[in-house]
Design an enzyme around this catalytic site. Structure first.
Site, PDB file in Angstrom:
ATOM      1  N   CYS A 120      -6.365 -15.626   8.966  1.00 15.46           N
ATOM      2  CA  CYS A 120      -5.483 -16.735   8.565  1.00 15.46           C
ATOM      3  C   CYS A 120      -4.349 -16.305   7.646  1.00 15.46           C
ATOM      4  O   CYS A 120      -3.539 -17.136   7.237  1.00 15.46           O
ATOM      5  CB  CYS A 120      -6.295 -17.851   7.908  1.00 15.46           C
ATOM      6  N   HIS A 146       5.196  -2.013   0.942  1.00 13.67           N
ATOM      7  CA  HIS A 146       4.034  -1.518   1.686  1.00 13.67           C
ATOM      8  C   HIS A 146       2.721  -2.140   1.223  1.00 13.67           C
ATOM      9  O   HIS A 146       1.646  -1.632   1.521  1.00 13.67           O
ATOM     10  CB  HIS A 146       3.944   0.009   1.582  1.00 13.67           C
ATOM     11  N   GLN A 153       7.632   1.797  -2.352  1.00 14.96           N
ATOM     12  CA  GLN A 153       6.740   2.133  -1.250  1.00 14.96           C
ATOM     13  C   GLN A 153       5.315   2.356  -1.757  1.00 14.96           C
ATOM     14  O   GLN A 153       4.392   2.513  -0.965  1.00 14.96           O
ATOM     15  CB  GLN A 153       7.231   3.415  -0.559  1.00 14.96           C
TER      16      GLN A 153
END
Length: 232
Positions: free
Chosen positions: A117, A106, A88
């Protein structure tokens, strides 16, 4: 072949000097999460968000991996089997310690992302709201970080690992953030031995088969040595 899936949270990097959400007086304590860690916050005040992550990036680059990071790299190198680290954390300390099989659910402070894009590229130390995407040239550059309300990365791959692992180990996690807080239940349902290594019990400690508490720099190397010794 034995597989170990390891989930790491902010607690493993705390001894490297990187604060958690809950540290009083730390960087997170100076801002509301809604302002610096949500798409809406970025839309309202992109300069504040870029400045916040520029500071976090600088802090991460100055930090050094601690004994817990190095122990997990040792486990990956010496175990006859597969070690997958699902983190994380966005600091990159696992890679700097030598771990190679790391999934950043994350995101990563060293990454830049185009909101127009979805092109990704290495982030400079300082990002600006006027930075253009090198691919589409739009002024839509943001940190490649998963904010609250966004879908974490690699989820299908992570669920597959959880359902095929022999051990699931959570290190330095609070158990308050989903979907990561549900990983232990999913791994356990599929037969994995589940272990929590933490400074103090997480919110989901009762879901684990075993738990050990103490500083990550102490209990993680001890656990790794134990795992390697019984397999020699």
């Amino acid at each position: 072949m034995e597989k170990i899936v390891i989930l790491t949270g902010a607690g493993i990097s705390a001894e490297s000097g990187l604060g958690t959400f809950r540290d009083e007086g730390g960087l997170w304590a100076q801002h509301r999460i809604e302002d610096v860690a949500t798409p809406e916050g970025f839309a309202r005040n992109p300069k504040l968000v870029q400045t916040f992550y520029n500071t976090r990036r600088a802090q991460a680059r100055k930090a050094e991996p601690n004994a817990a990071h190095y122990a997990l790299a040792k486990l990956e190198q010496e175990l006859t089997g597969e070690v997958v680290i699902v983190t994380q954390n966005v600091d990159g300390l696992h890679e700097r310690a030598g771990s190679k099989n790391v999934l950043h659910m994350h995101g990563f402070l060293e990454g830049a992302l185009c909101a127009a894009c979805e092109h990704r590229w290495p982030a400079p130390l300082v990002m600006h709201i006027t930075d253009r995407c090198p691919k589409c040239k739009e002024v839509a550059t943001r940190p490649d970080i998963v904010w609250f309300g966004e879908m974490p990365y690699y989820m299908e791959e992570i669920w597959d690992h959880l359902r095929s692992c022999d051990y699931f180990v959570a290190i330095g996690t609070s158990g308050n953030v989903y979907p990561a807080a549900a990983f232990v239940q999913d791994a356990g349902r599929h037969g994995a031995v589940t272990v929590e290594l933490n400074l103090e019990p997480s919110s989901v400690v009762s879901d684990f088969c075993k738990a050990e508490f103490g500083k990550a720099s102490e209990i993680v190397p001890e656990w790794v040595d134990k795992m390697l010794s019984v397999r020699k």
